[in-house]
Scaffold this motif. Structure first.
Motif, PDB file in Angstrom:
ATOM      1  N   ALA A 214       0.926  -1.184   0.002  1.00 61.19           N
ATOM      2  CA  ALA A 214      -0.079  -0.010  -0.147  1.00 61.19           C
ATOM      3  C   ALA A 214       0.826   1.017  -0.055  1.00 61.19           C
ATOM      4  O   ALA A 214       1.141   1.775   1.126  1.00 61.19           O
ATOM      5  CB  ALA A 214      -0.806  -0.061   1.058  1.00 61.19           C
ATOM      6  N   GLY A 215       1.361   1.861  -1.161  1.00 64.38           N
ATOM      7  CA  GLY A 215       1.924   2.789  -1.152  1.00 64.38           C
ATOM      8  C   GLY A 215       2.182   3.272  -2.805  1.00 64.38           C
ATOM      9  O   GLY A 215       1.600   2.713  -3.816  1.00 64.38           O
ATOM     10  N   ALA A 216       3.320   4.250  -3.141  1.00 65.18           N
ATOM     11  CA  ALA A 216       3.278   4.730  -4.470  1.00 65.18           C
ATOM     12  C   ALA A 216       4.678   4.855  -4.792  1.00 65.18           C
ATOM     13  O   ALA A 216       4.984   5.505  -6.168  1.00 65.18           O
ATOM     14  CB  ALA A 216       2.503   6.080  -4.614  1.00 65.18           C
ATOM     15  N   ASN A 217       5.742   4.795  -3.860  1.00 60.17           N
ATOM     16  CA  ASN A 217       6.927   5.012  -4.339  1.00 60.17           C
ATOM     17  C   ASN A 217       7.578   4.248  -5.525  1.00 60.17           C
ATOM     18  O   ASN A 217       7.547   2.903  -5.470  1.00 60.17           O
ATOM     19  CB  ASN A 217       8.066   4.743  -3.129  1.00 60.17           C
ATOM     20  CG  ASN A 217       9.522   5.440  -3.296  1.00 60.17           C
ATOM     21  OD1 ASN A 217      10.161   4.176  -3.864  1.00 60.17           O
ATOM     22  ND2 ASN A 217       9.826   6.270  -2.866  1.00 60.17           N
ATOM     23  N   LEU A 218       8.049   5.020  -6.598  1.00 54.75           N
ATOM     24  CA  LEU A 218       8.320   4.417  -7.642  1.00 54.75           C
ATOM     25  C   LEU A 218       9.556   3.507  -7.513  1.00 54.75           C
ATOM     26  O   LEU A 218       9.800   2.410  -8.311  1.00 54.75           O
ATOM     27  CB  LEU A 218       8.645   5.486  -8.733  1.00 54.75           C
ATOM     28  CG  LEU A 218       7.452   6.519  -9.135  1.00 54.75           C
ATOM     29  CD1 LEU A 218       7.898   7.496  -9.936  1.00 54.75           C
ATOM     30  CD2 LEU A 218       6.505   5.637 -10.002  1.00 54.75           C
ATOM     31  N   ASP A 219      10.449   3.783  -6.646  1.00 54.53           N
ATOM     32  CA  ASP A 219      11.781   3.176  -6.416  1.00 54.53           C
ATOM     33  C   ASP A 219      11.323   1.720  -5.864  1.00 54.53           C
ATOM     34  O   ASP A 219      11.973   0.656  -6.201  1.00 54.53           O
ATOM     35  CB  ASP A 219      12.825   3.844  -5.790  1.00 54.53           C
ATOM     36  CG  ASP A 219      13.544   4.977  -6.409  1.00 54.53           C
ATOM     37  OD1 ASP A 219      13.236   4.884  -7.664  1.00 54.53           O
ATOM     38  OD2 ASP A 219      13.757   5.866  -5.822  1.00 54.53           O
TER      39      ASP A 219
END
Length: 444
Positions: free
Chosen positions: A121-126
């Motif tokens: 549950a998140g969005a960090n691209l790395d």
């Protein structure tokens, strides 16, 4: 030098320019001092040479390793009384996450009888790119939009959960701890279970103790918090790359007592140890000082919340202004070190043109607004982010720094003025002569 700053002294330059220069000079002085230092342990362990060759730390034990002093500084967030905490520093946040995932595999957090599955549950691209790397080795992963329902992913027997307590993708998302506890009790799968929290964006705000209190008992999971310690932790000076992880284990679970030592061995095997140079740099007294961390992060959060409030819902040009406070206004960890702006006409070329417009206007108006990546600096930054497919649509990230200088208000005013353009065609027509739309990319 700061004490000598005054209106009379700043006739040829602004106080803001002076602060920017002094910050760069201070950073340079500290890096030089750290590089030249020779600590007592080195003098005892190695013969120095005319060129002051530094000794090799490779074969030291865990207690004598260079990062051990930093790990002793890692005071835990206030945790529940029945939980113990161990702290480990890494060469980077991505190195920390990769090590934790390797460690999770070796410690049996996934059922070996079926393909392992992780819920993110998140969005960090790395982070997404790292999970894709593990995907090639057989790890599957899903990405629910709400951290509150993350425990519902039991159809795939997900026993490792990775959560960003506050993040923005197409909308703003903030973890609801009470809702998470409710779904956790209903859907808890087989043991053991691991919860990983990436608190890079929320810094010192997320109440880990509140999360742990309702997870106690015989089915208590192991909880790991990790964050990048490069931005908010370093007073905006960006001195060295570092990742910080804390392992929380319930005291009734004797099987988890050795987990920290095993994770350190994984850290060494994957090459994610903090090197000697960065360890020296990070011995700065303000690094991992909890009071200073809160004060500095608070200044950054306040400035970004102010920007989000000023921009409101985006006007005509922007489809949305995304900030965690718009998801849960009265939640103390609904904060972020930046605000995301999404265009109504979201092509990559439009975002690149918008970048050039902002650079042009910042120079014309004397705004200290730097184009570049990162956040949590003392000054202010922005960048158009163009994710690779299928990672989502582009966006403009505006990261206000800790300074409440005139550039804070001027940046807000500039973006507010741009938001009033009827559409992107009108913006392009206004700036085409000053900022050629098809010019070569500007340097970072």
């Amino acid at each position: 030098a700061m004490e000598r700053l005054s209106d009379d002294a700043c006739r040829a330059f602004t106080p803001e320019a002076a602060l920017t220069s002094l910050t760069a000079e201070f950073r340079k002085l500290w890096l030089s001092a750290a590089s030249d230092s020779v600590d007592t342990h080195e003098l005892k362990q190695a013969n120095t040479t005319p060129i002051r060759m530094r000794p090799n730390f490779t074969y030291r034990g865990d207690d004598d390793s260079p990062p051990s002093e930093l790990e002793h500084r890692c005071a835990a967030m206030p945790a529940a009384s029945e939980w113990a905490a161990d702290h480990i520093v890494f060469s980077s946040a991505q190195g920390a996450l990769a090590s934790v995932l390797y460690w999770a595999i070796t410690q049996g957090f996934w059922d070996a009888r079926q393909a392992p599955h992780l819920t993110f549950a998140g969005a960090n691209l790395d982070t997404q790119a790292l999970l894709d790397g593990f995907n090639r080795a057989g790890l599957t992963w899903g990405q629910p939009k709400s951290a509150a329902i993350v425990a519902n992913d039991t159809a795939r027997h997900s026993r490792v959960i990775l959560i960003e307590p506050a993040f923005c993708d197409e909308s703003a998302n903030v973890m609801n701890i009470a809702a998470f506890h409710k779904t956790w009790r209903k859907t808890l799968a087989a043991e053991p279970t691991l919860i990983i929290l990436d608190t890079t964006l929320t810094g010192p705000l997320f109440p880990i103790g509140e999360l742990l209190e309702s997870l106690e008992g015989t089915t208590a999971p192991v909880v790991v918090t990790l964050r990048s310690g490069t931005e908010l932790d370093q007073a905006g000076l960006d001195m060295a790359n570092v990742g910080i992880a804390s392992i929380f284990r319930h005291k009734s679970n004797n099987e988890t007592q050795a987990f920290a030592g095993r994770l350190r061995k994984v850290r060494a095997s994957v090459g994610a140890e903090l090197n000697d140079r960065d360890t020296r740099v990070l011995k700065a007294p303000w690094f991992l000082d909890s009071d200073y961390f809160r004060r500095y992060a608070g200044a950054v959060f306040d400035n970004n919340e102010r920007l989000a409030d000023d921009l409101g819902h985006g006007g005509r040009l922007f489809a949305s202004v995304l900030h965690p406070k718009f998801a849960r206004a009265r939640c103390r960890w609904a904060q972020a070190p930046y605000t995301l702006l999404r265009l109504k006409e979201p092509s990559a070329e439009n975002y690149k043109f918008l970048e050039r417009v902002i650079v042009y206007e910042a120079r014309r108006r004397g705004i200290f607004l730097e184009r570049g990546p990162g956040f949590g600096h003392r000054g202010h930054r922005f960048q158009a982010v163009i994710p690779e497919k299928p990672r989502g649509a582009p966006f403009l990230r505006v990261a206000m720094g800790a300074r409440s200088t005139p550039s804070l208000e001027r940046t807000s005013r500039l973006l507010h003025e741009l938001s009033k353009f009827r559409d992107f065609s009108q913006l392009a027509a206004q700036y085409e002569s000053a900022v050629p739309r098809w010019s070569s990319p500007i340097a970072a």
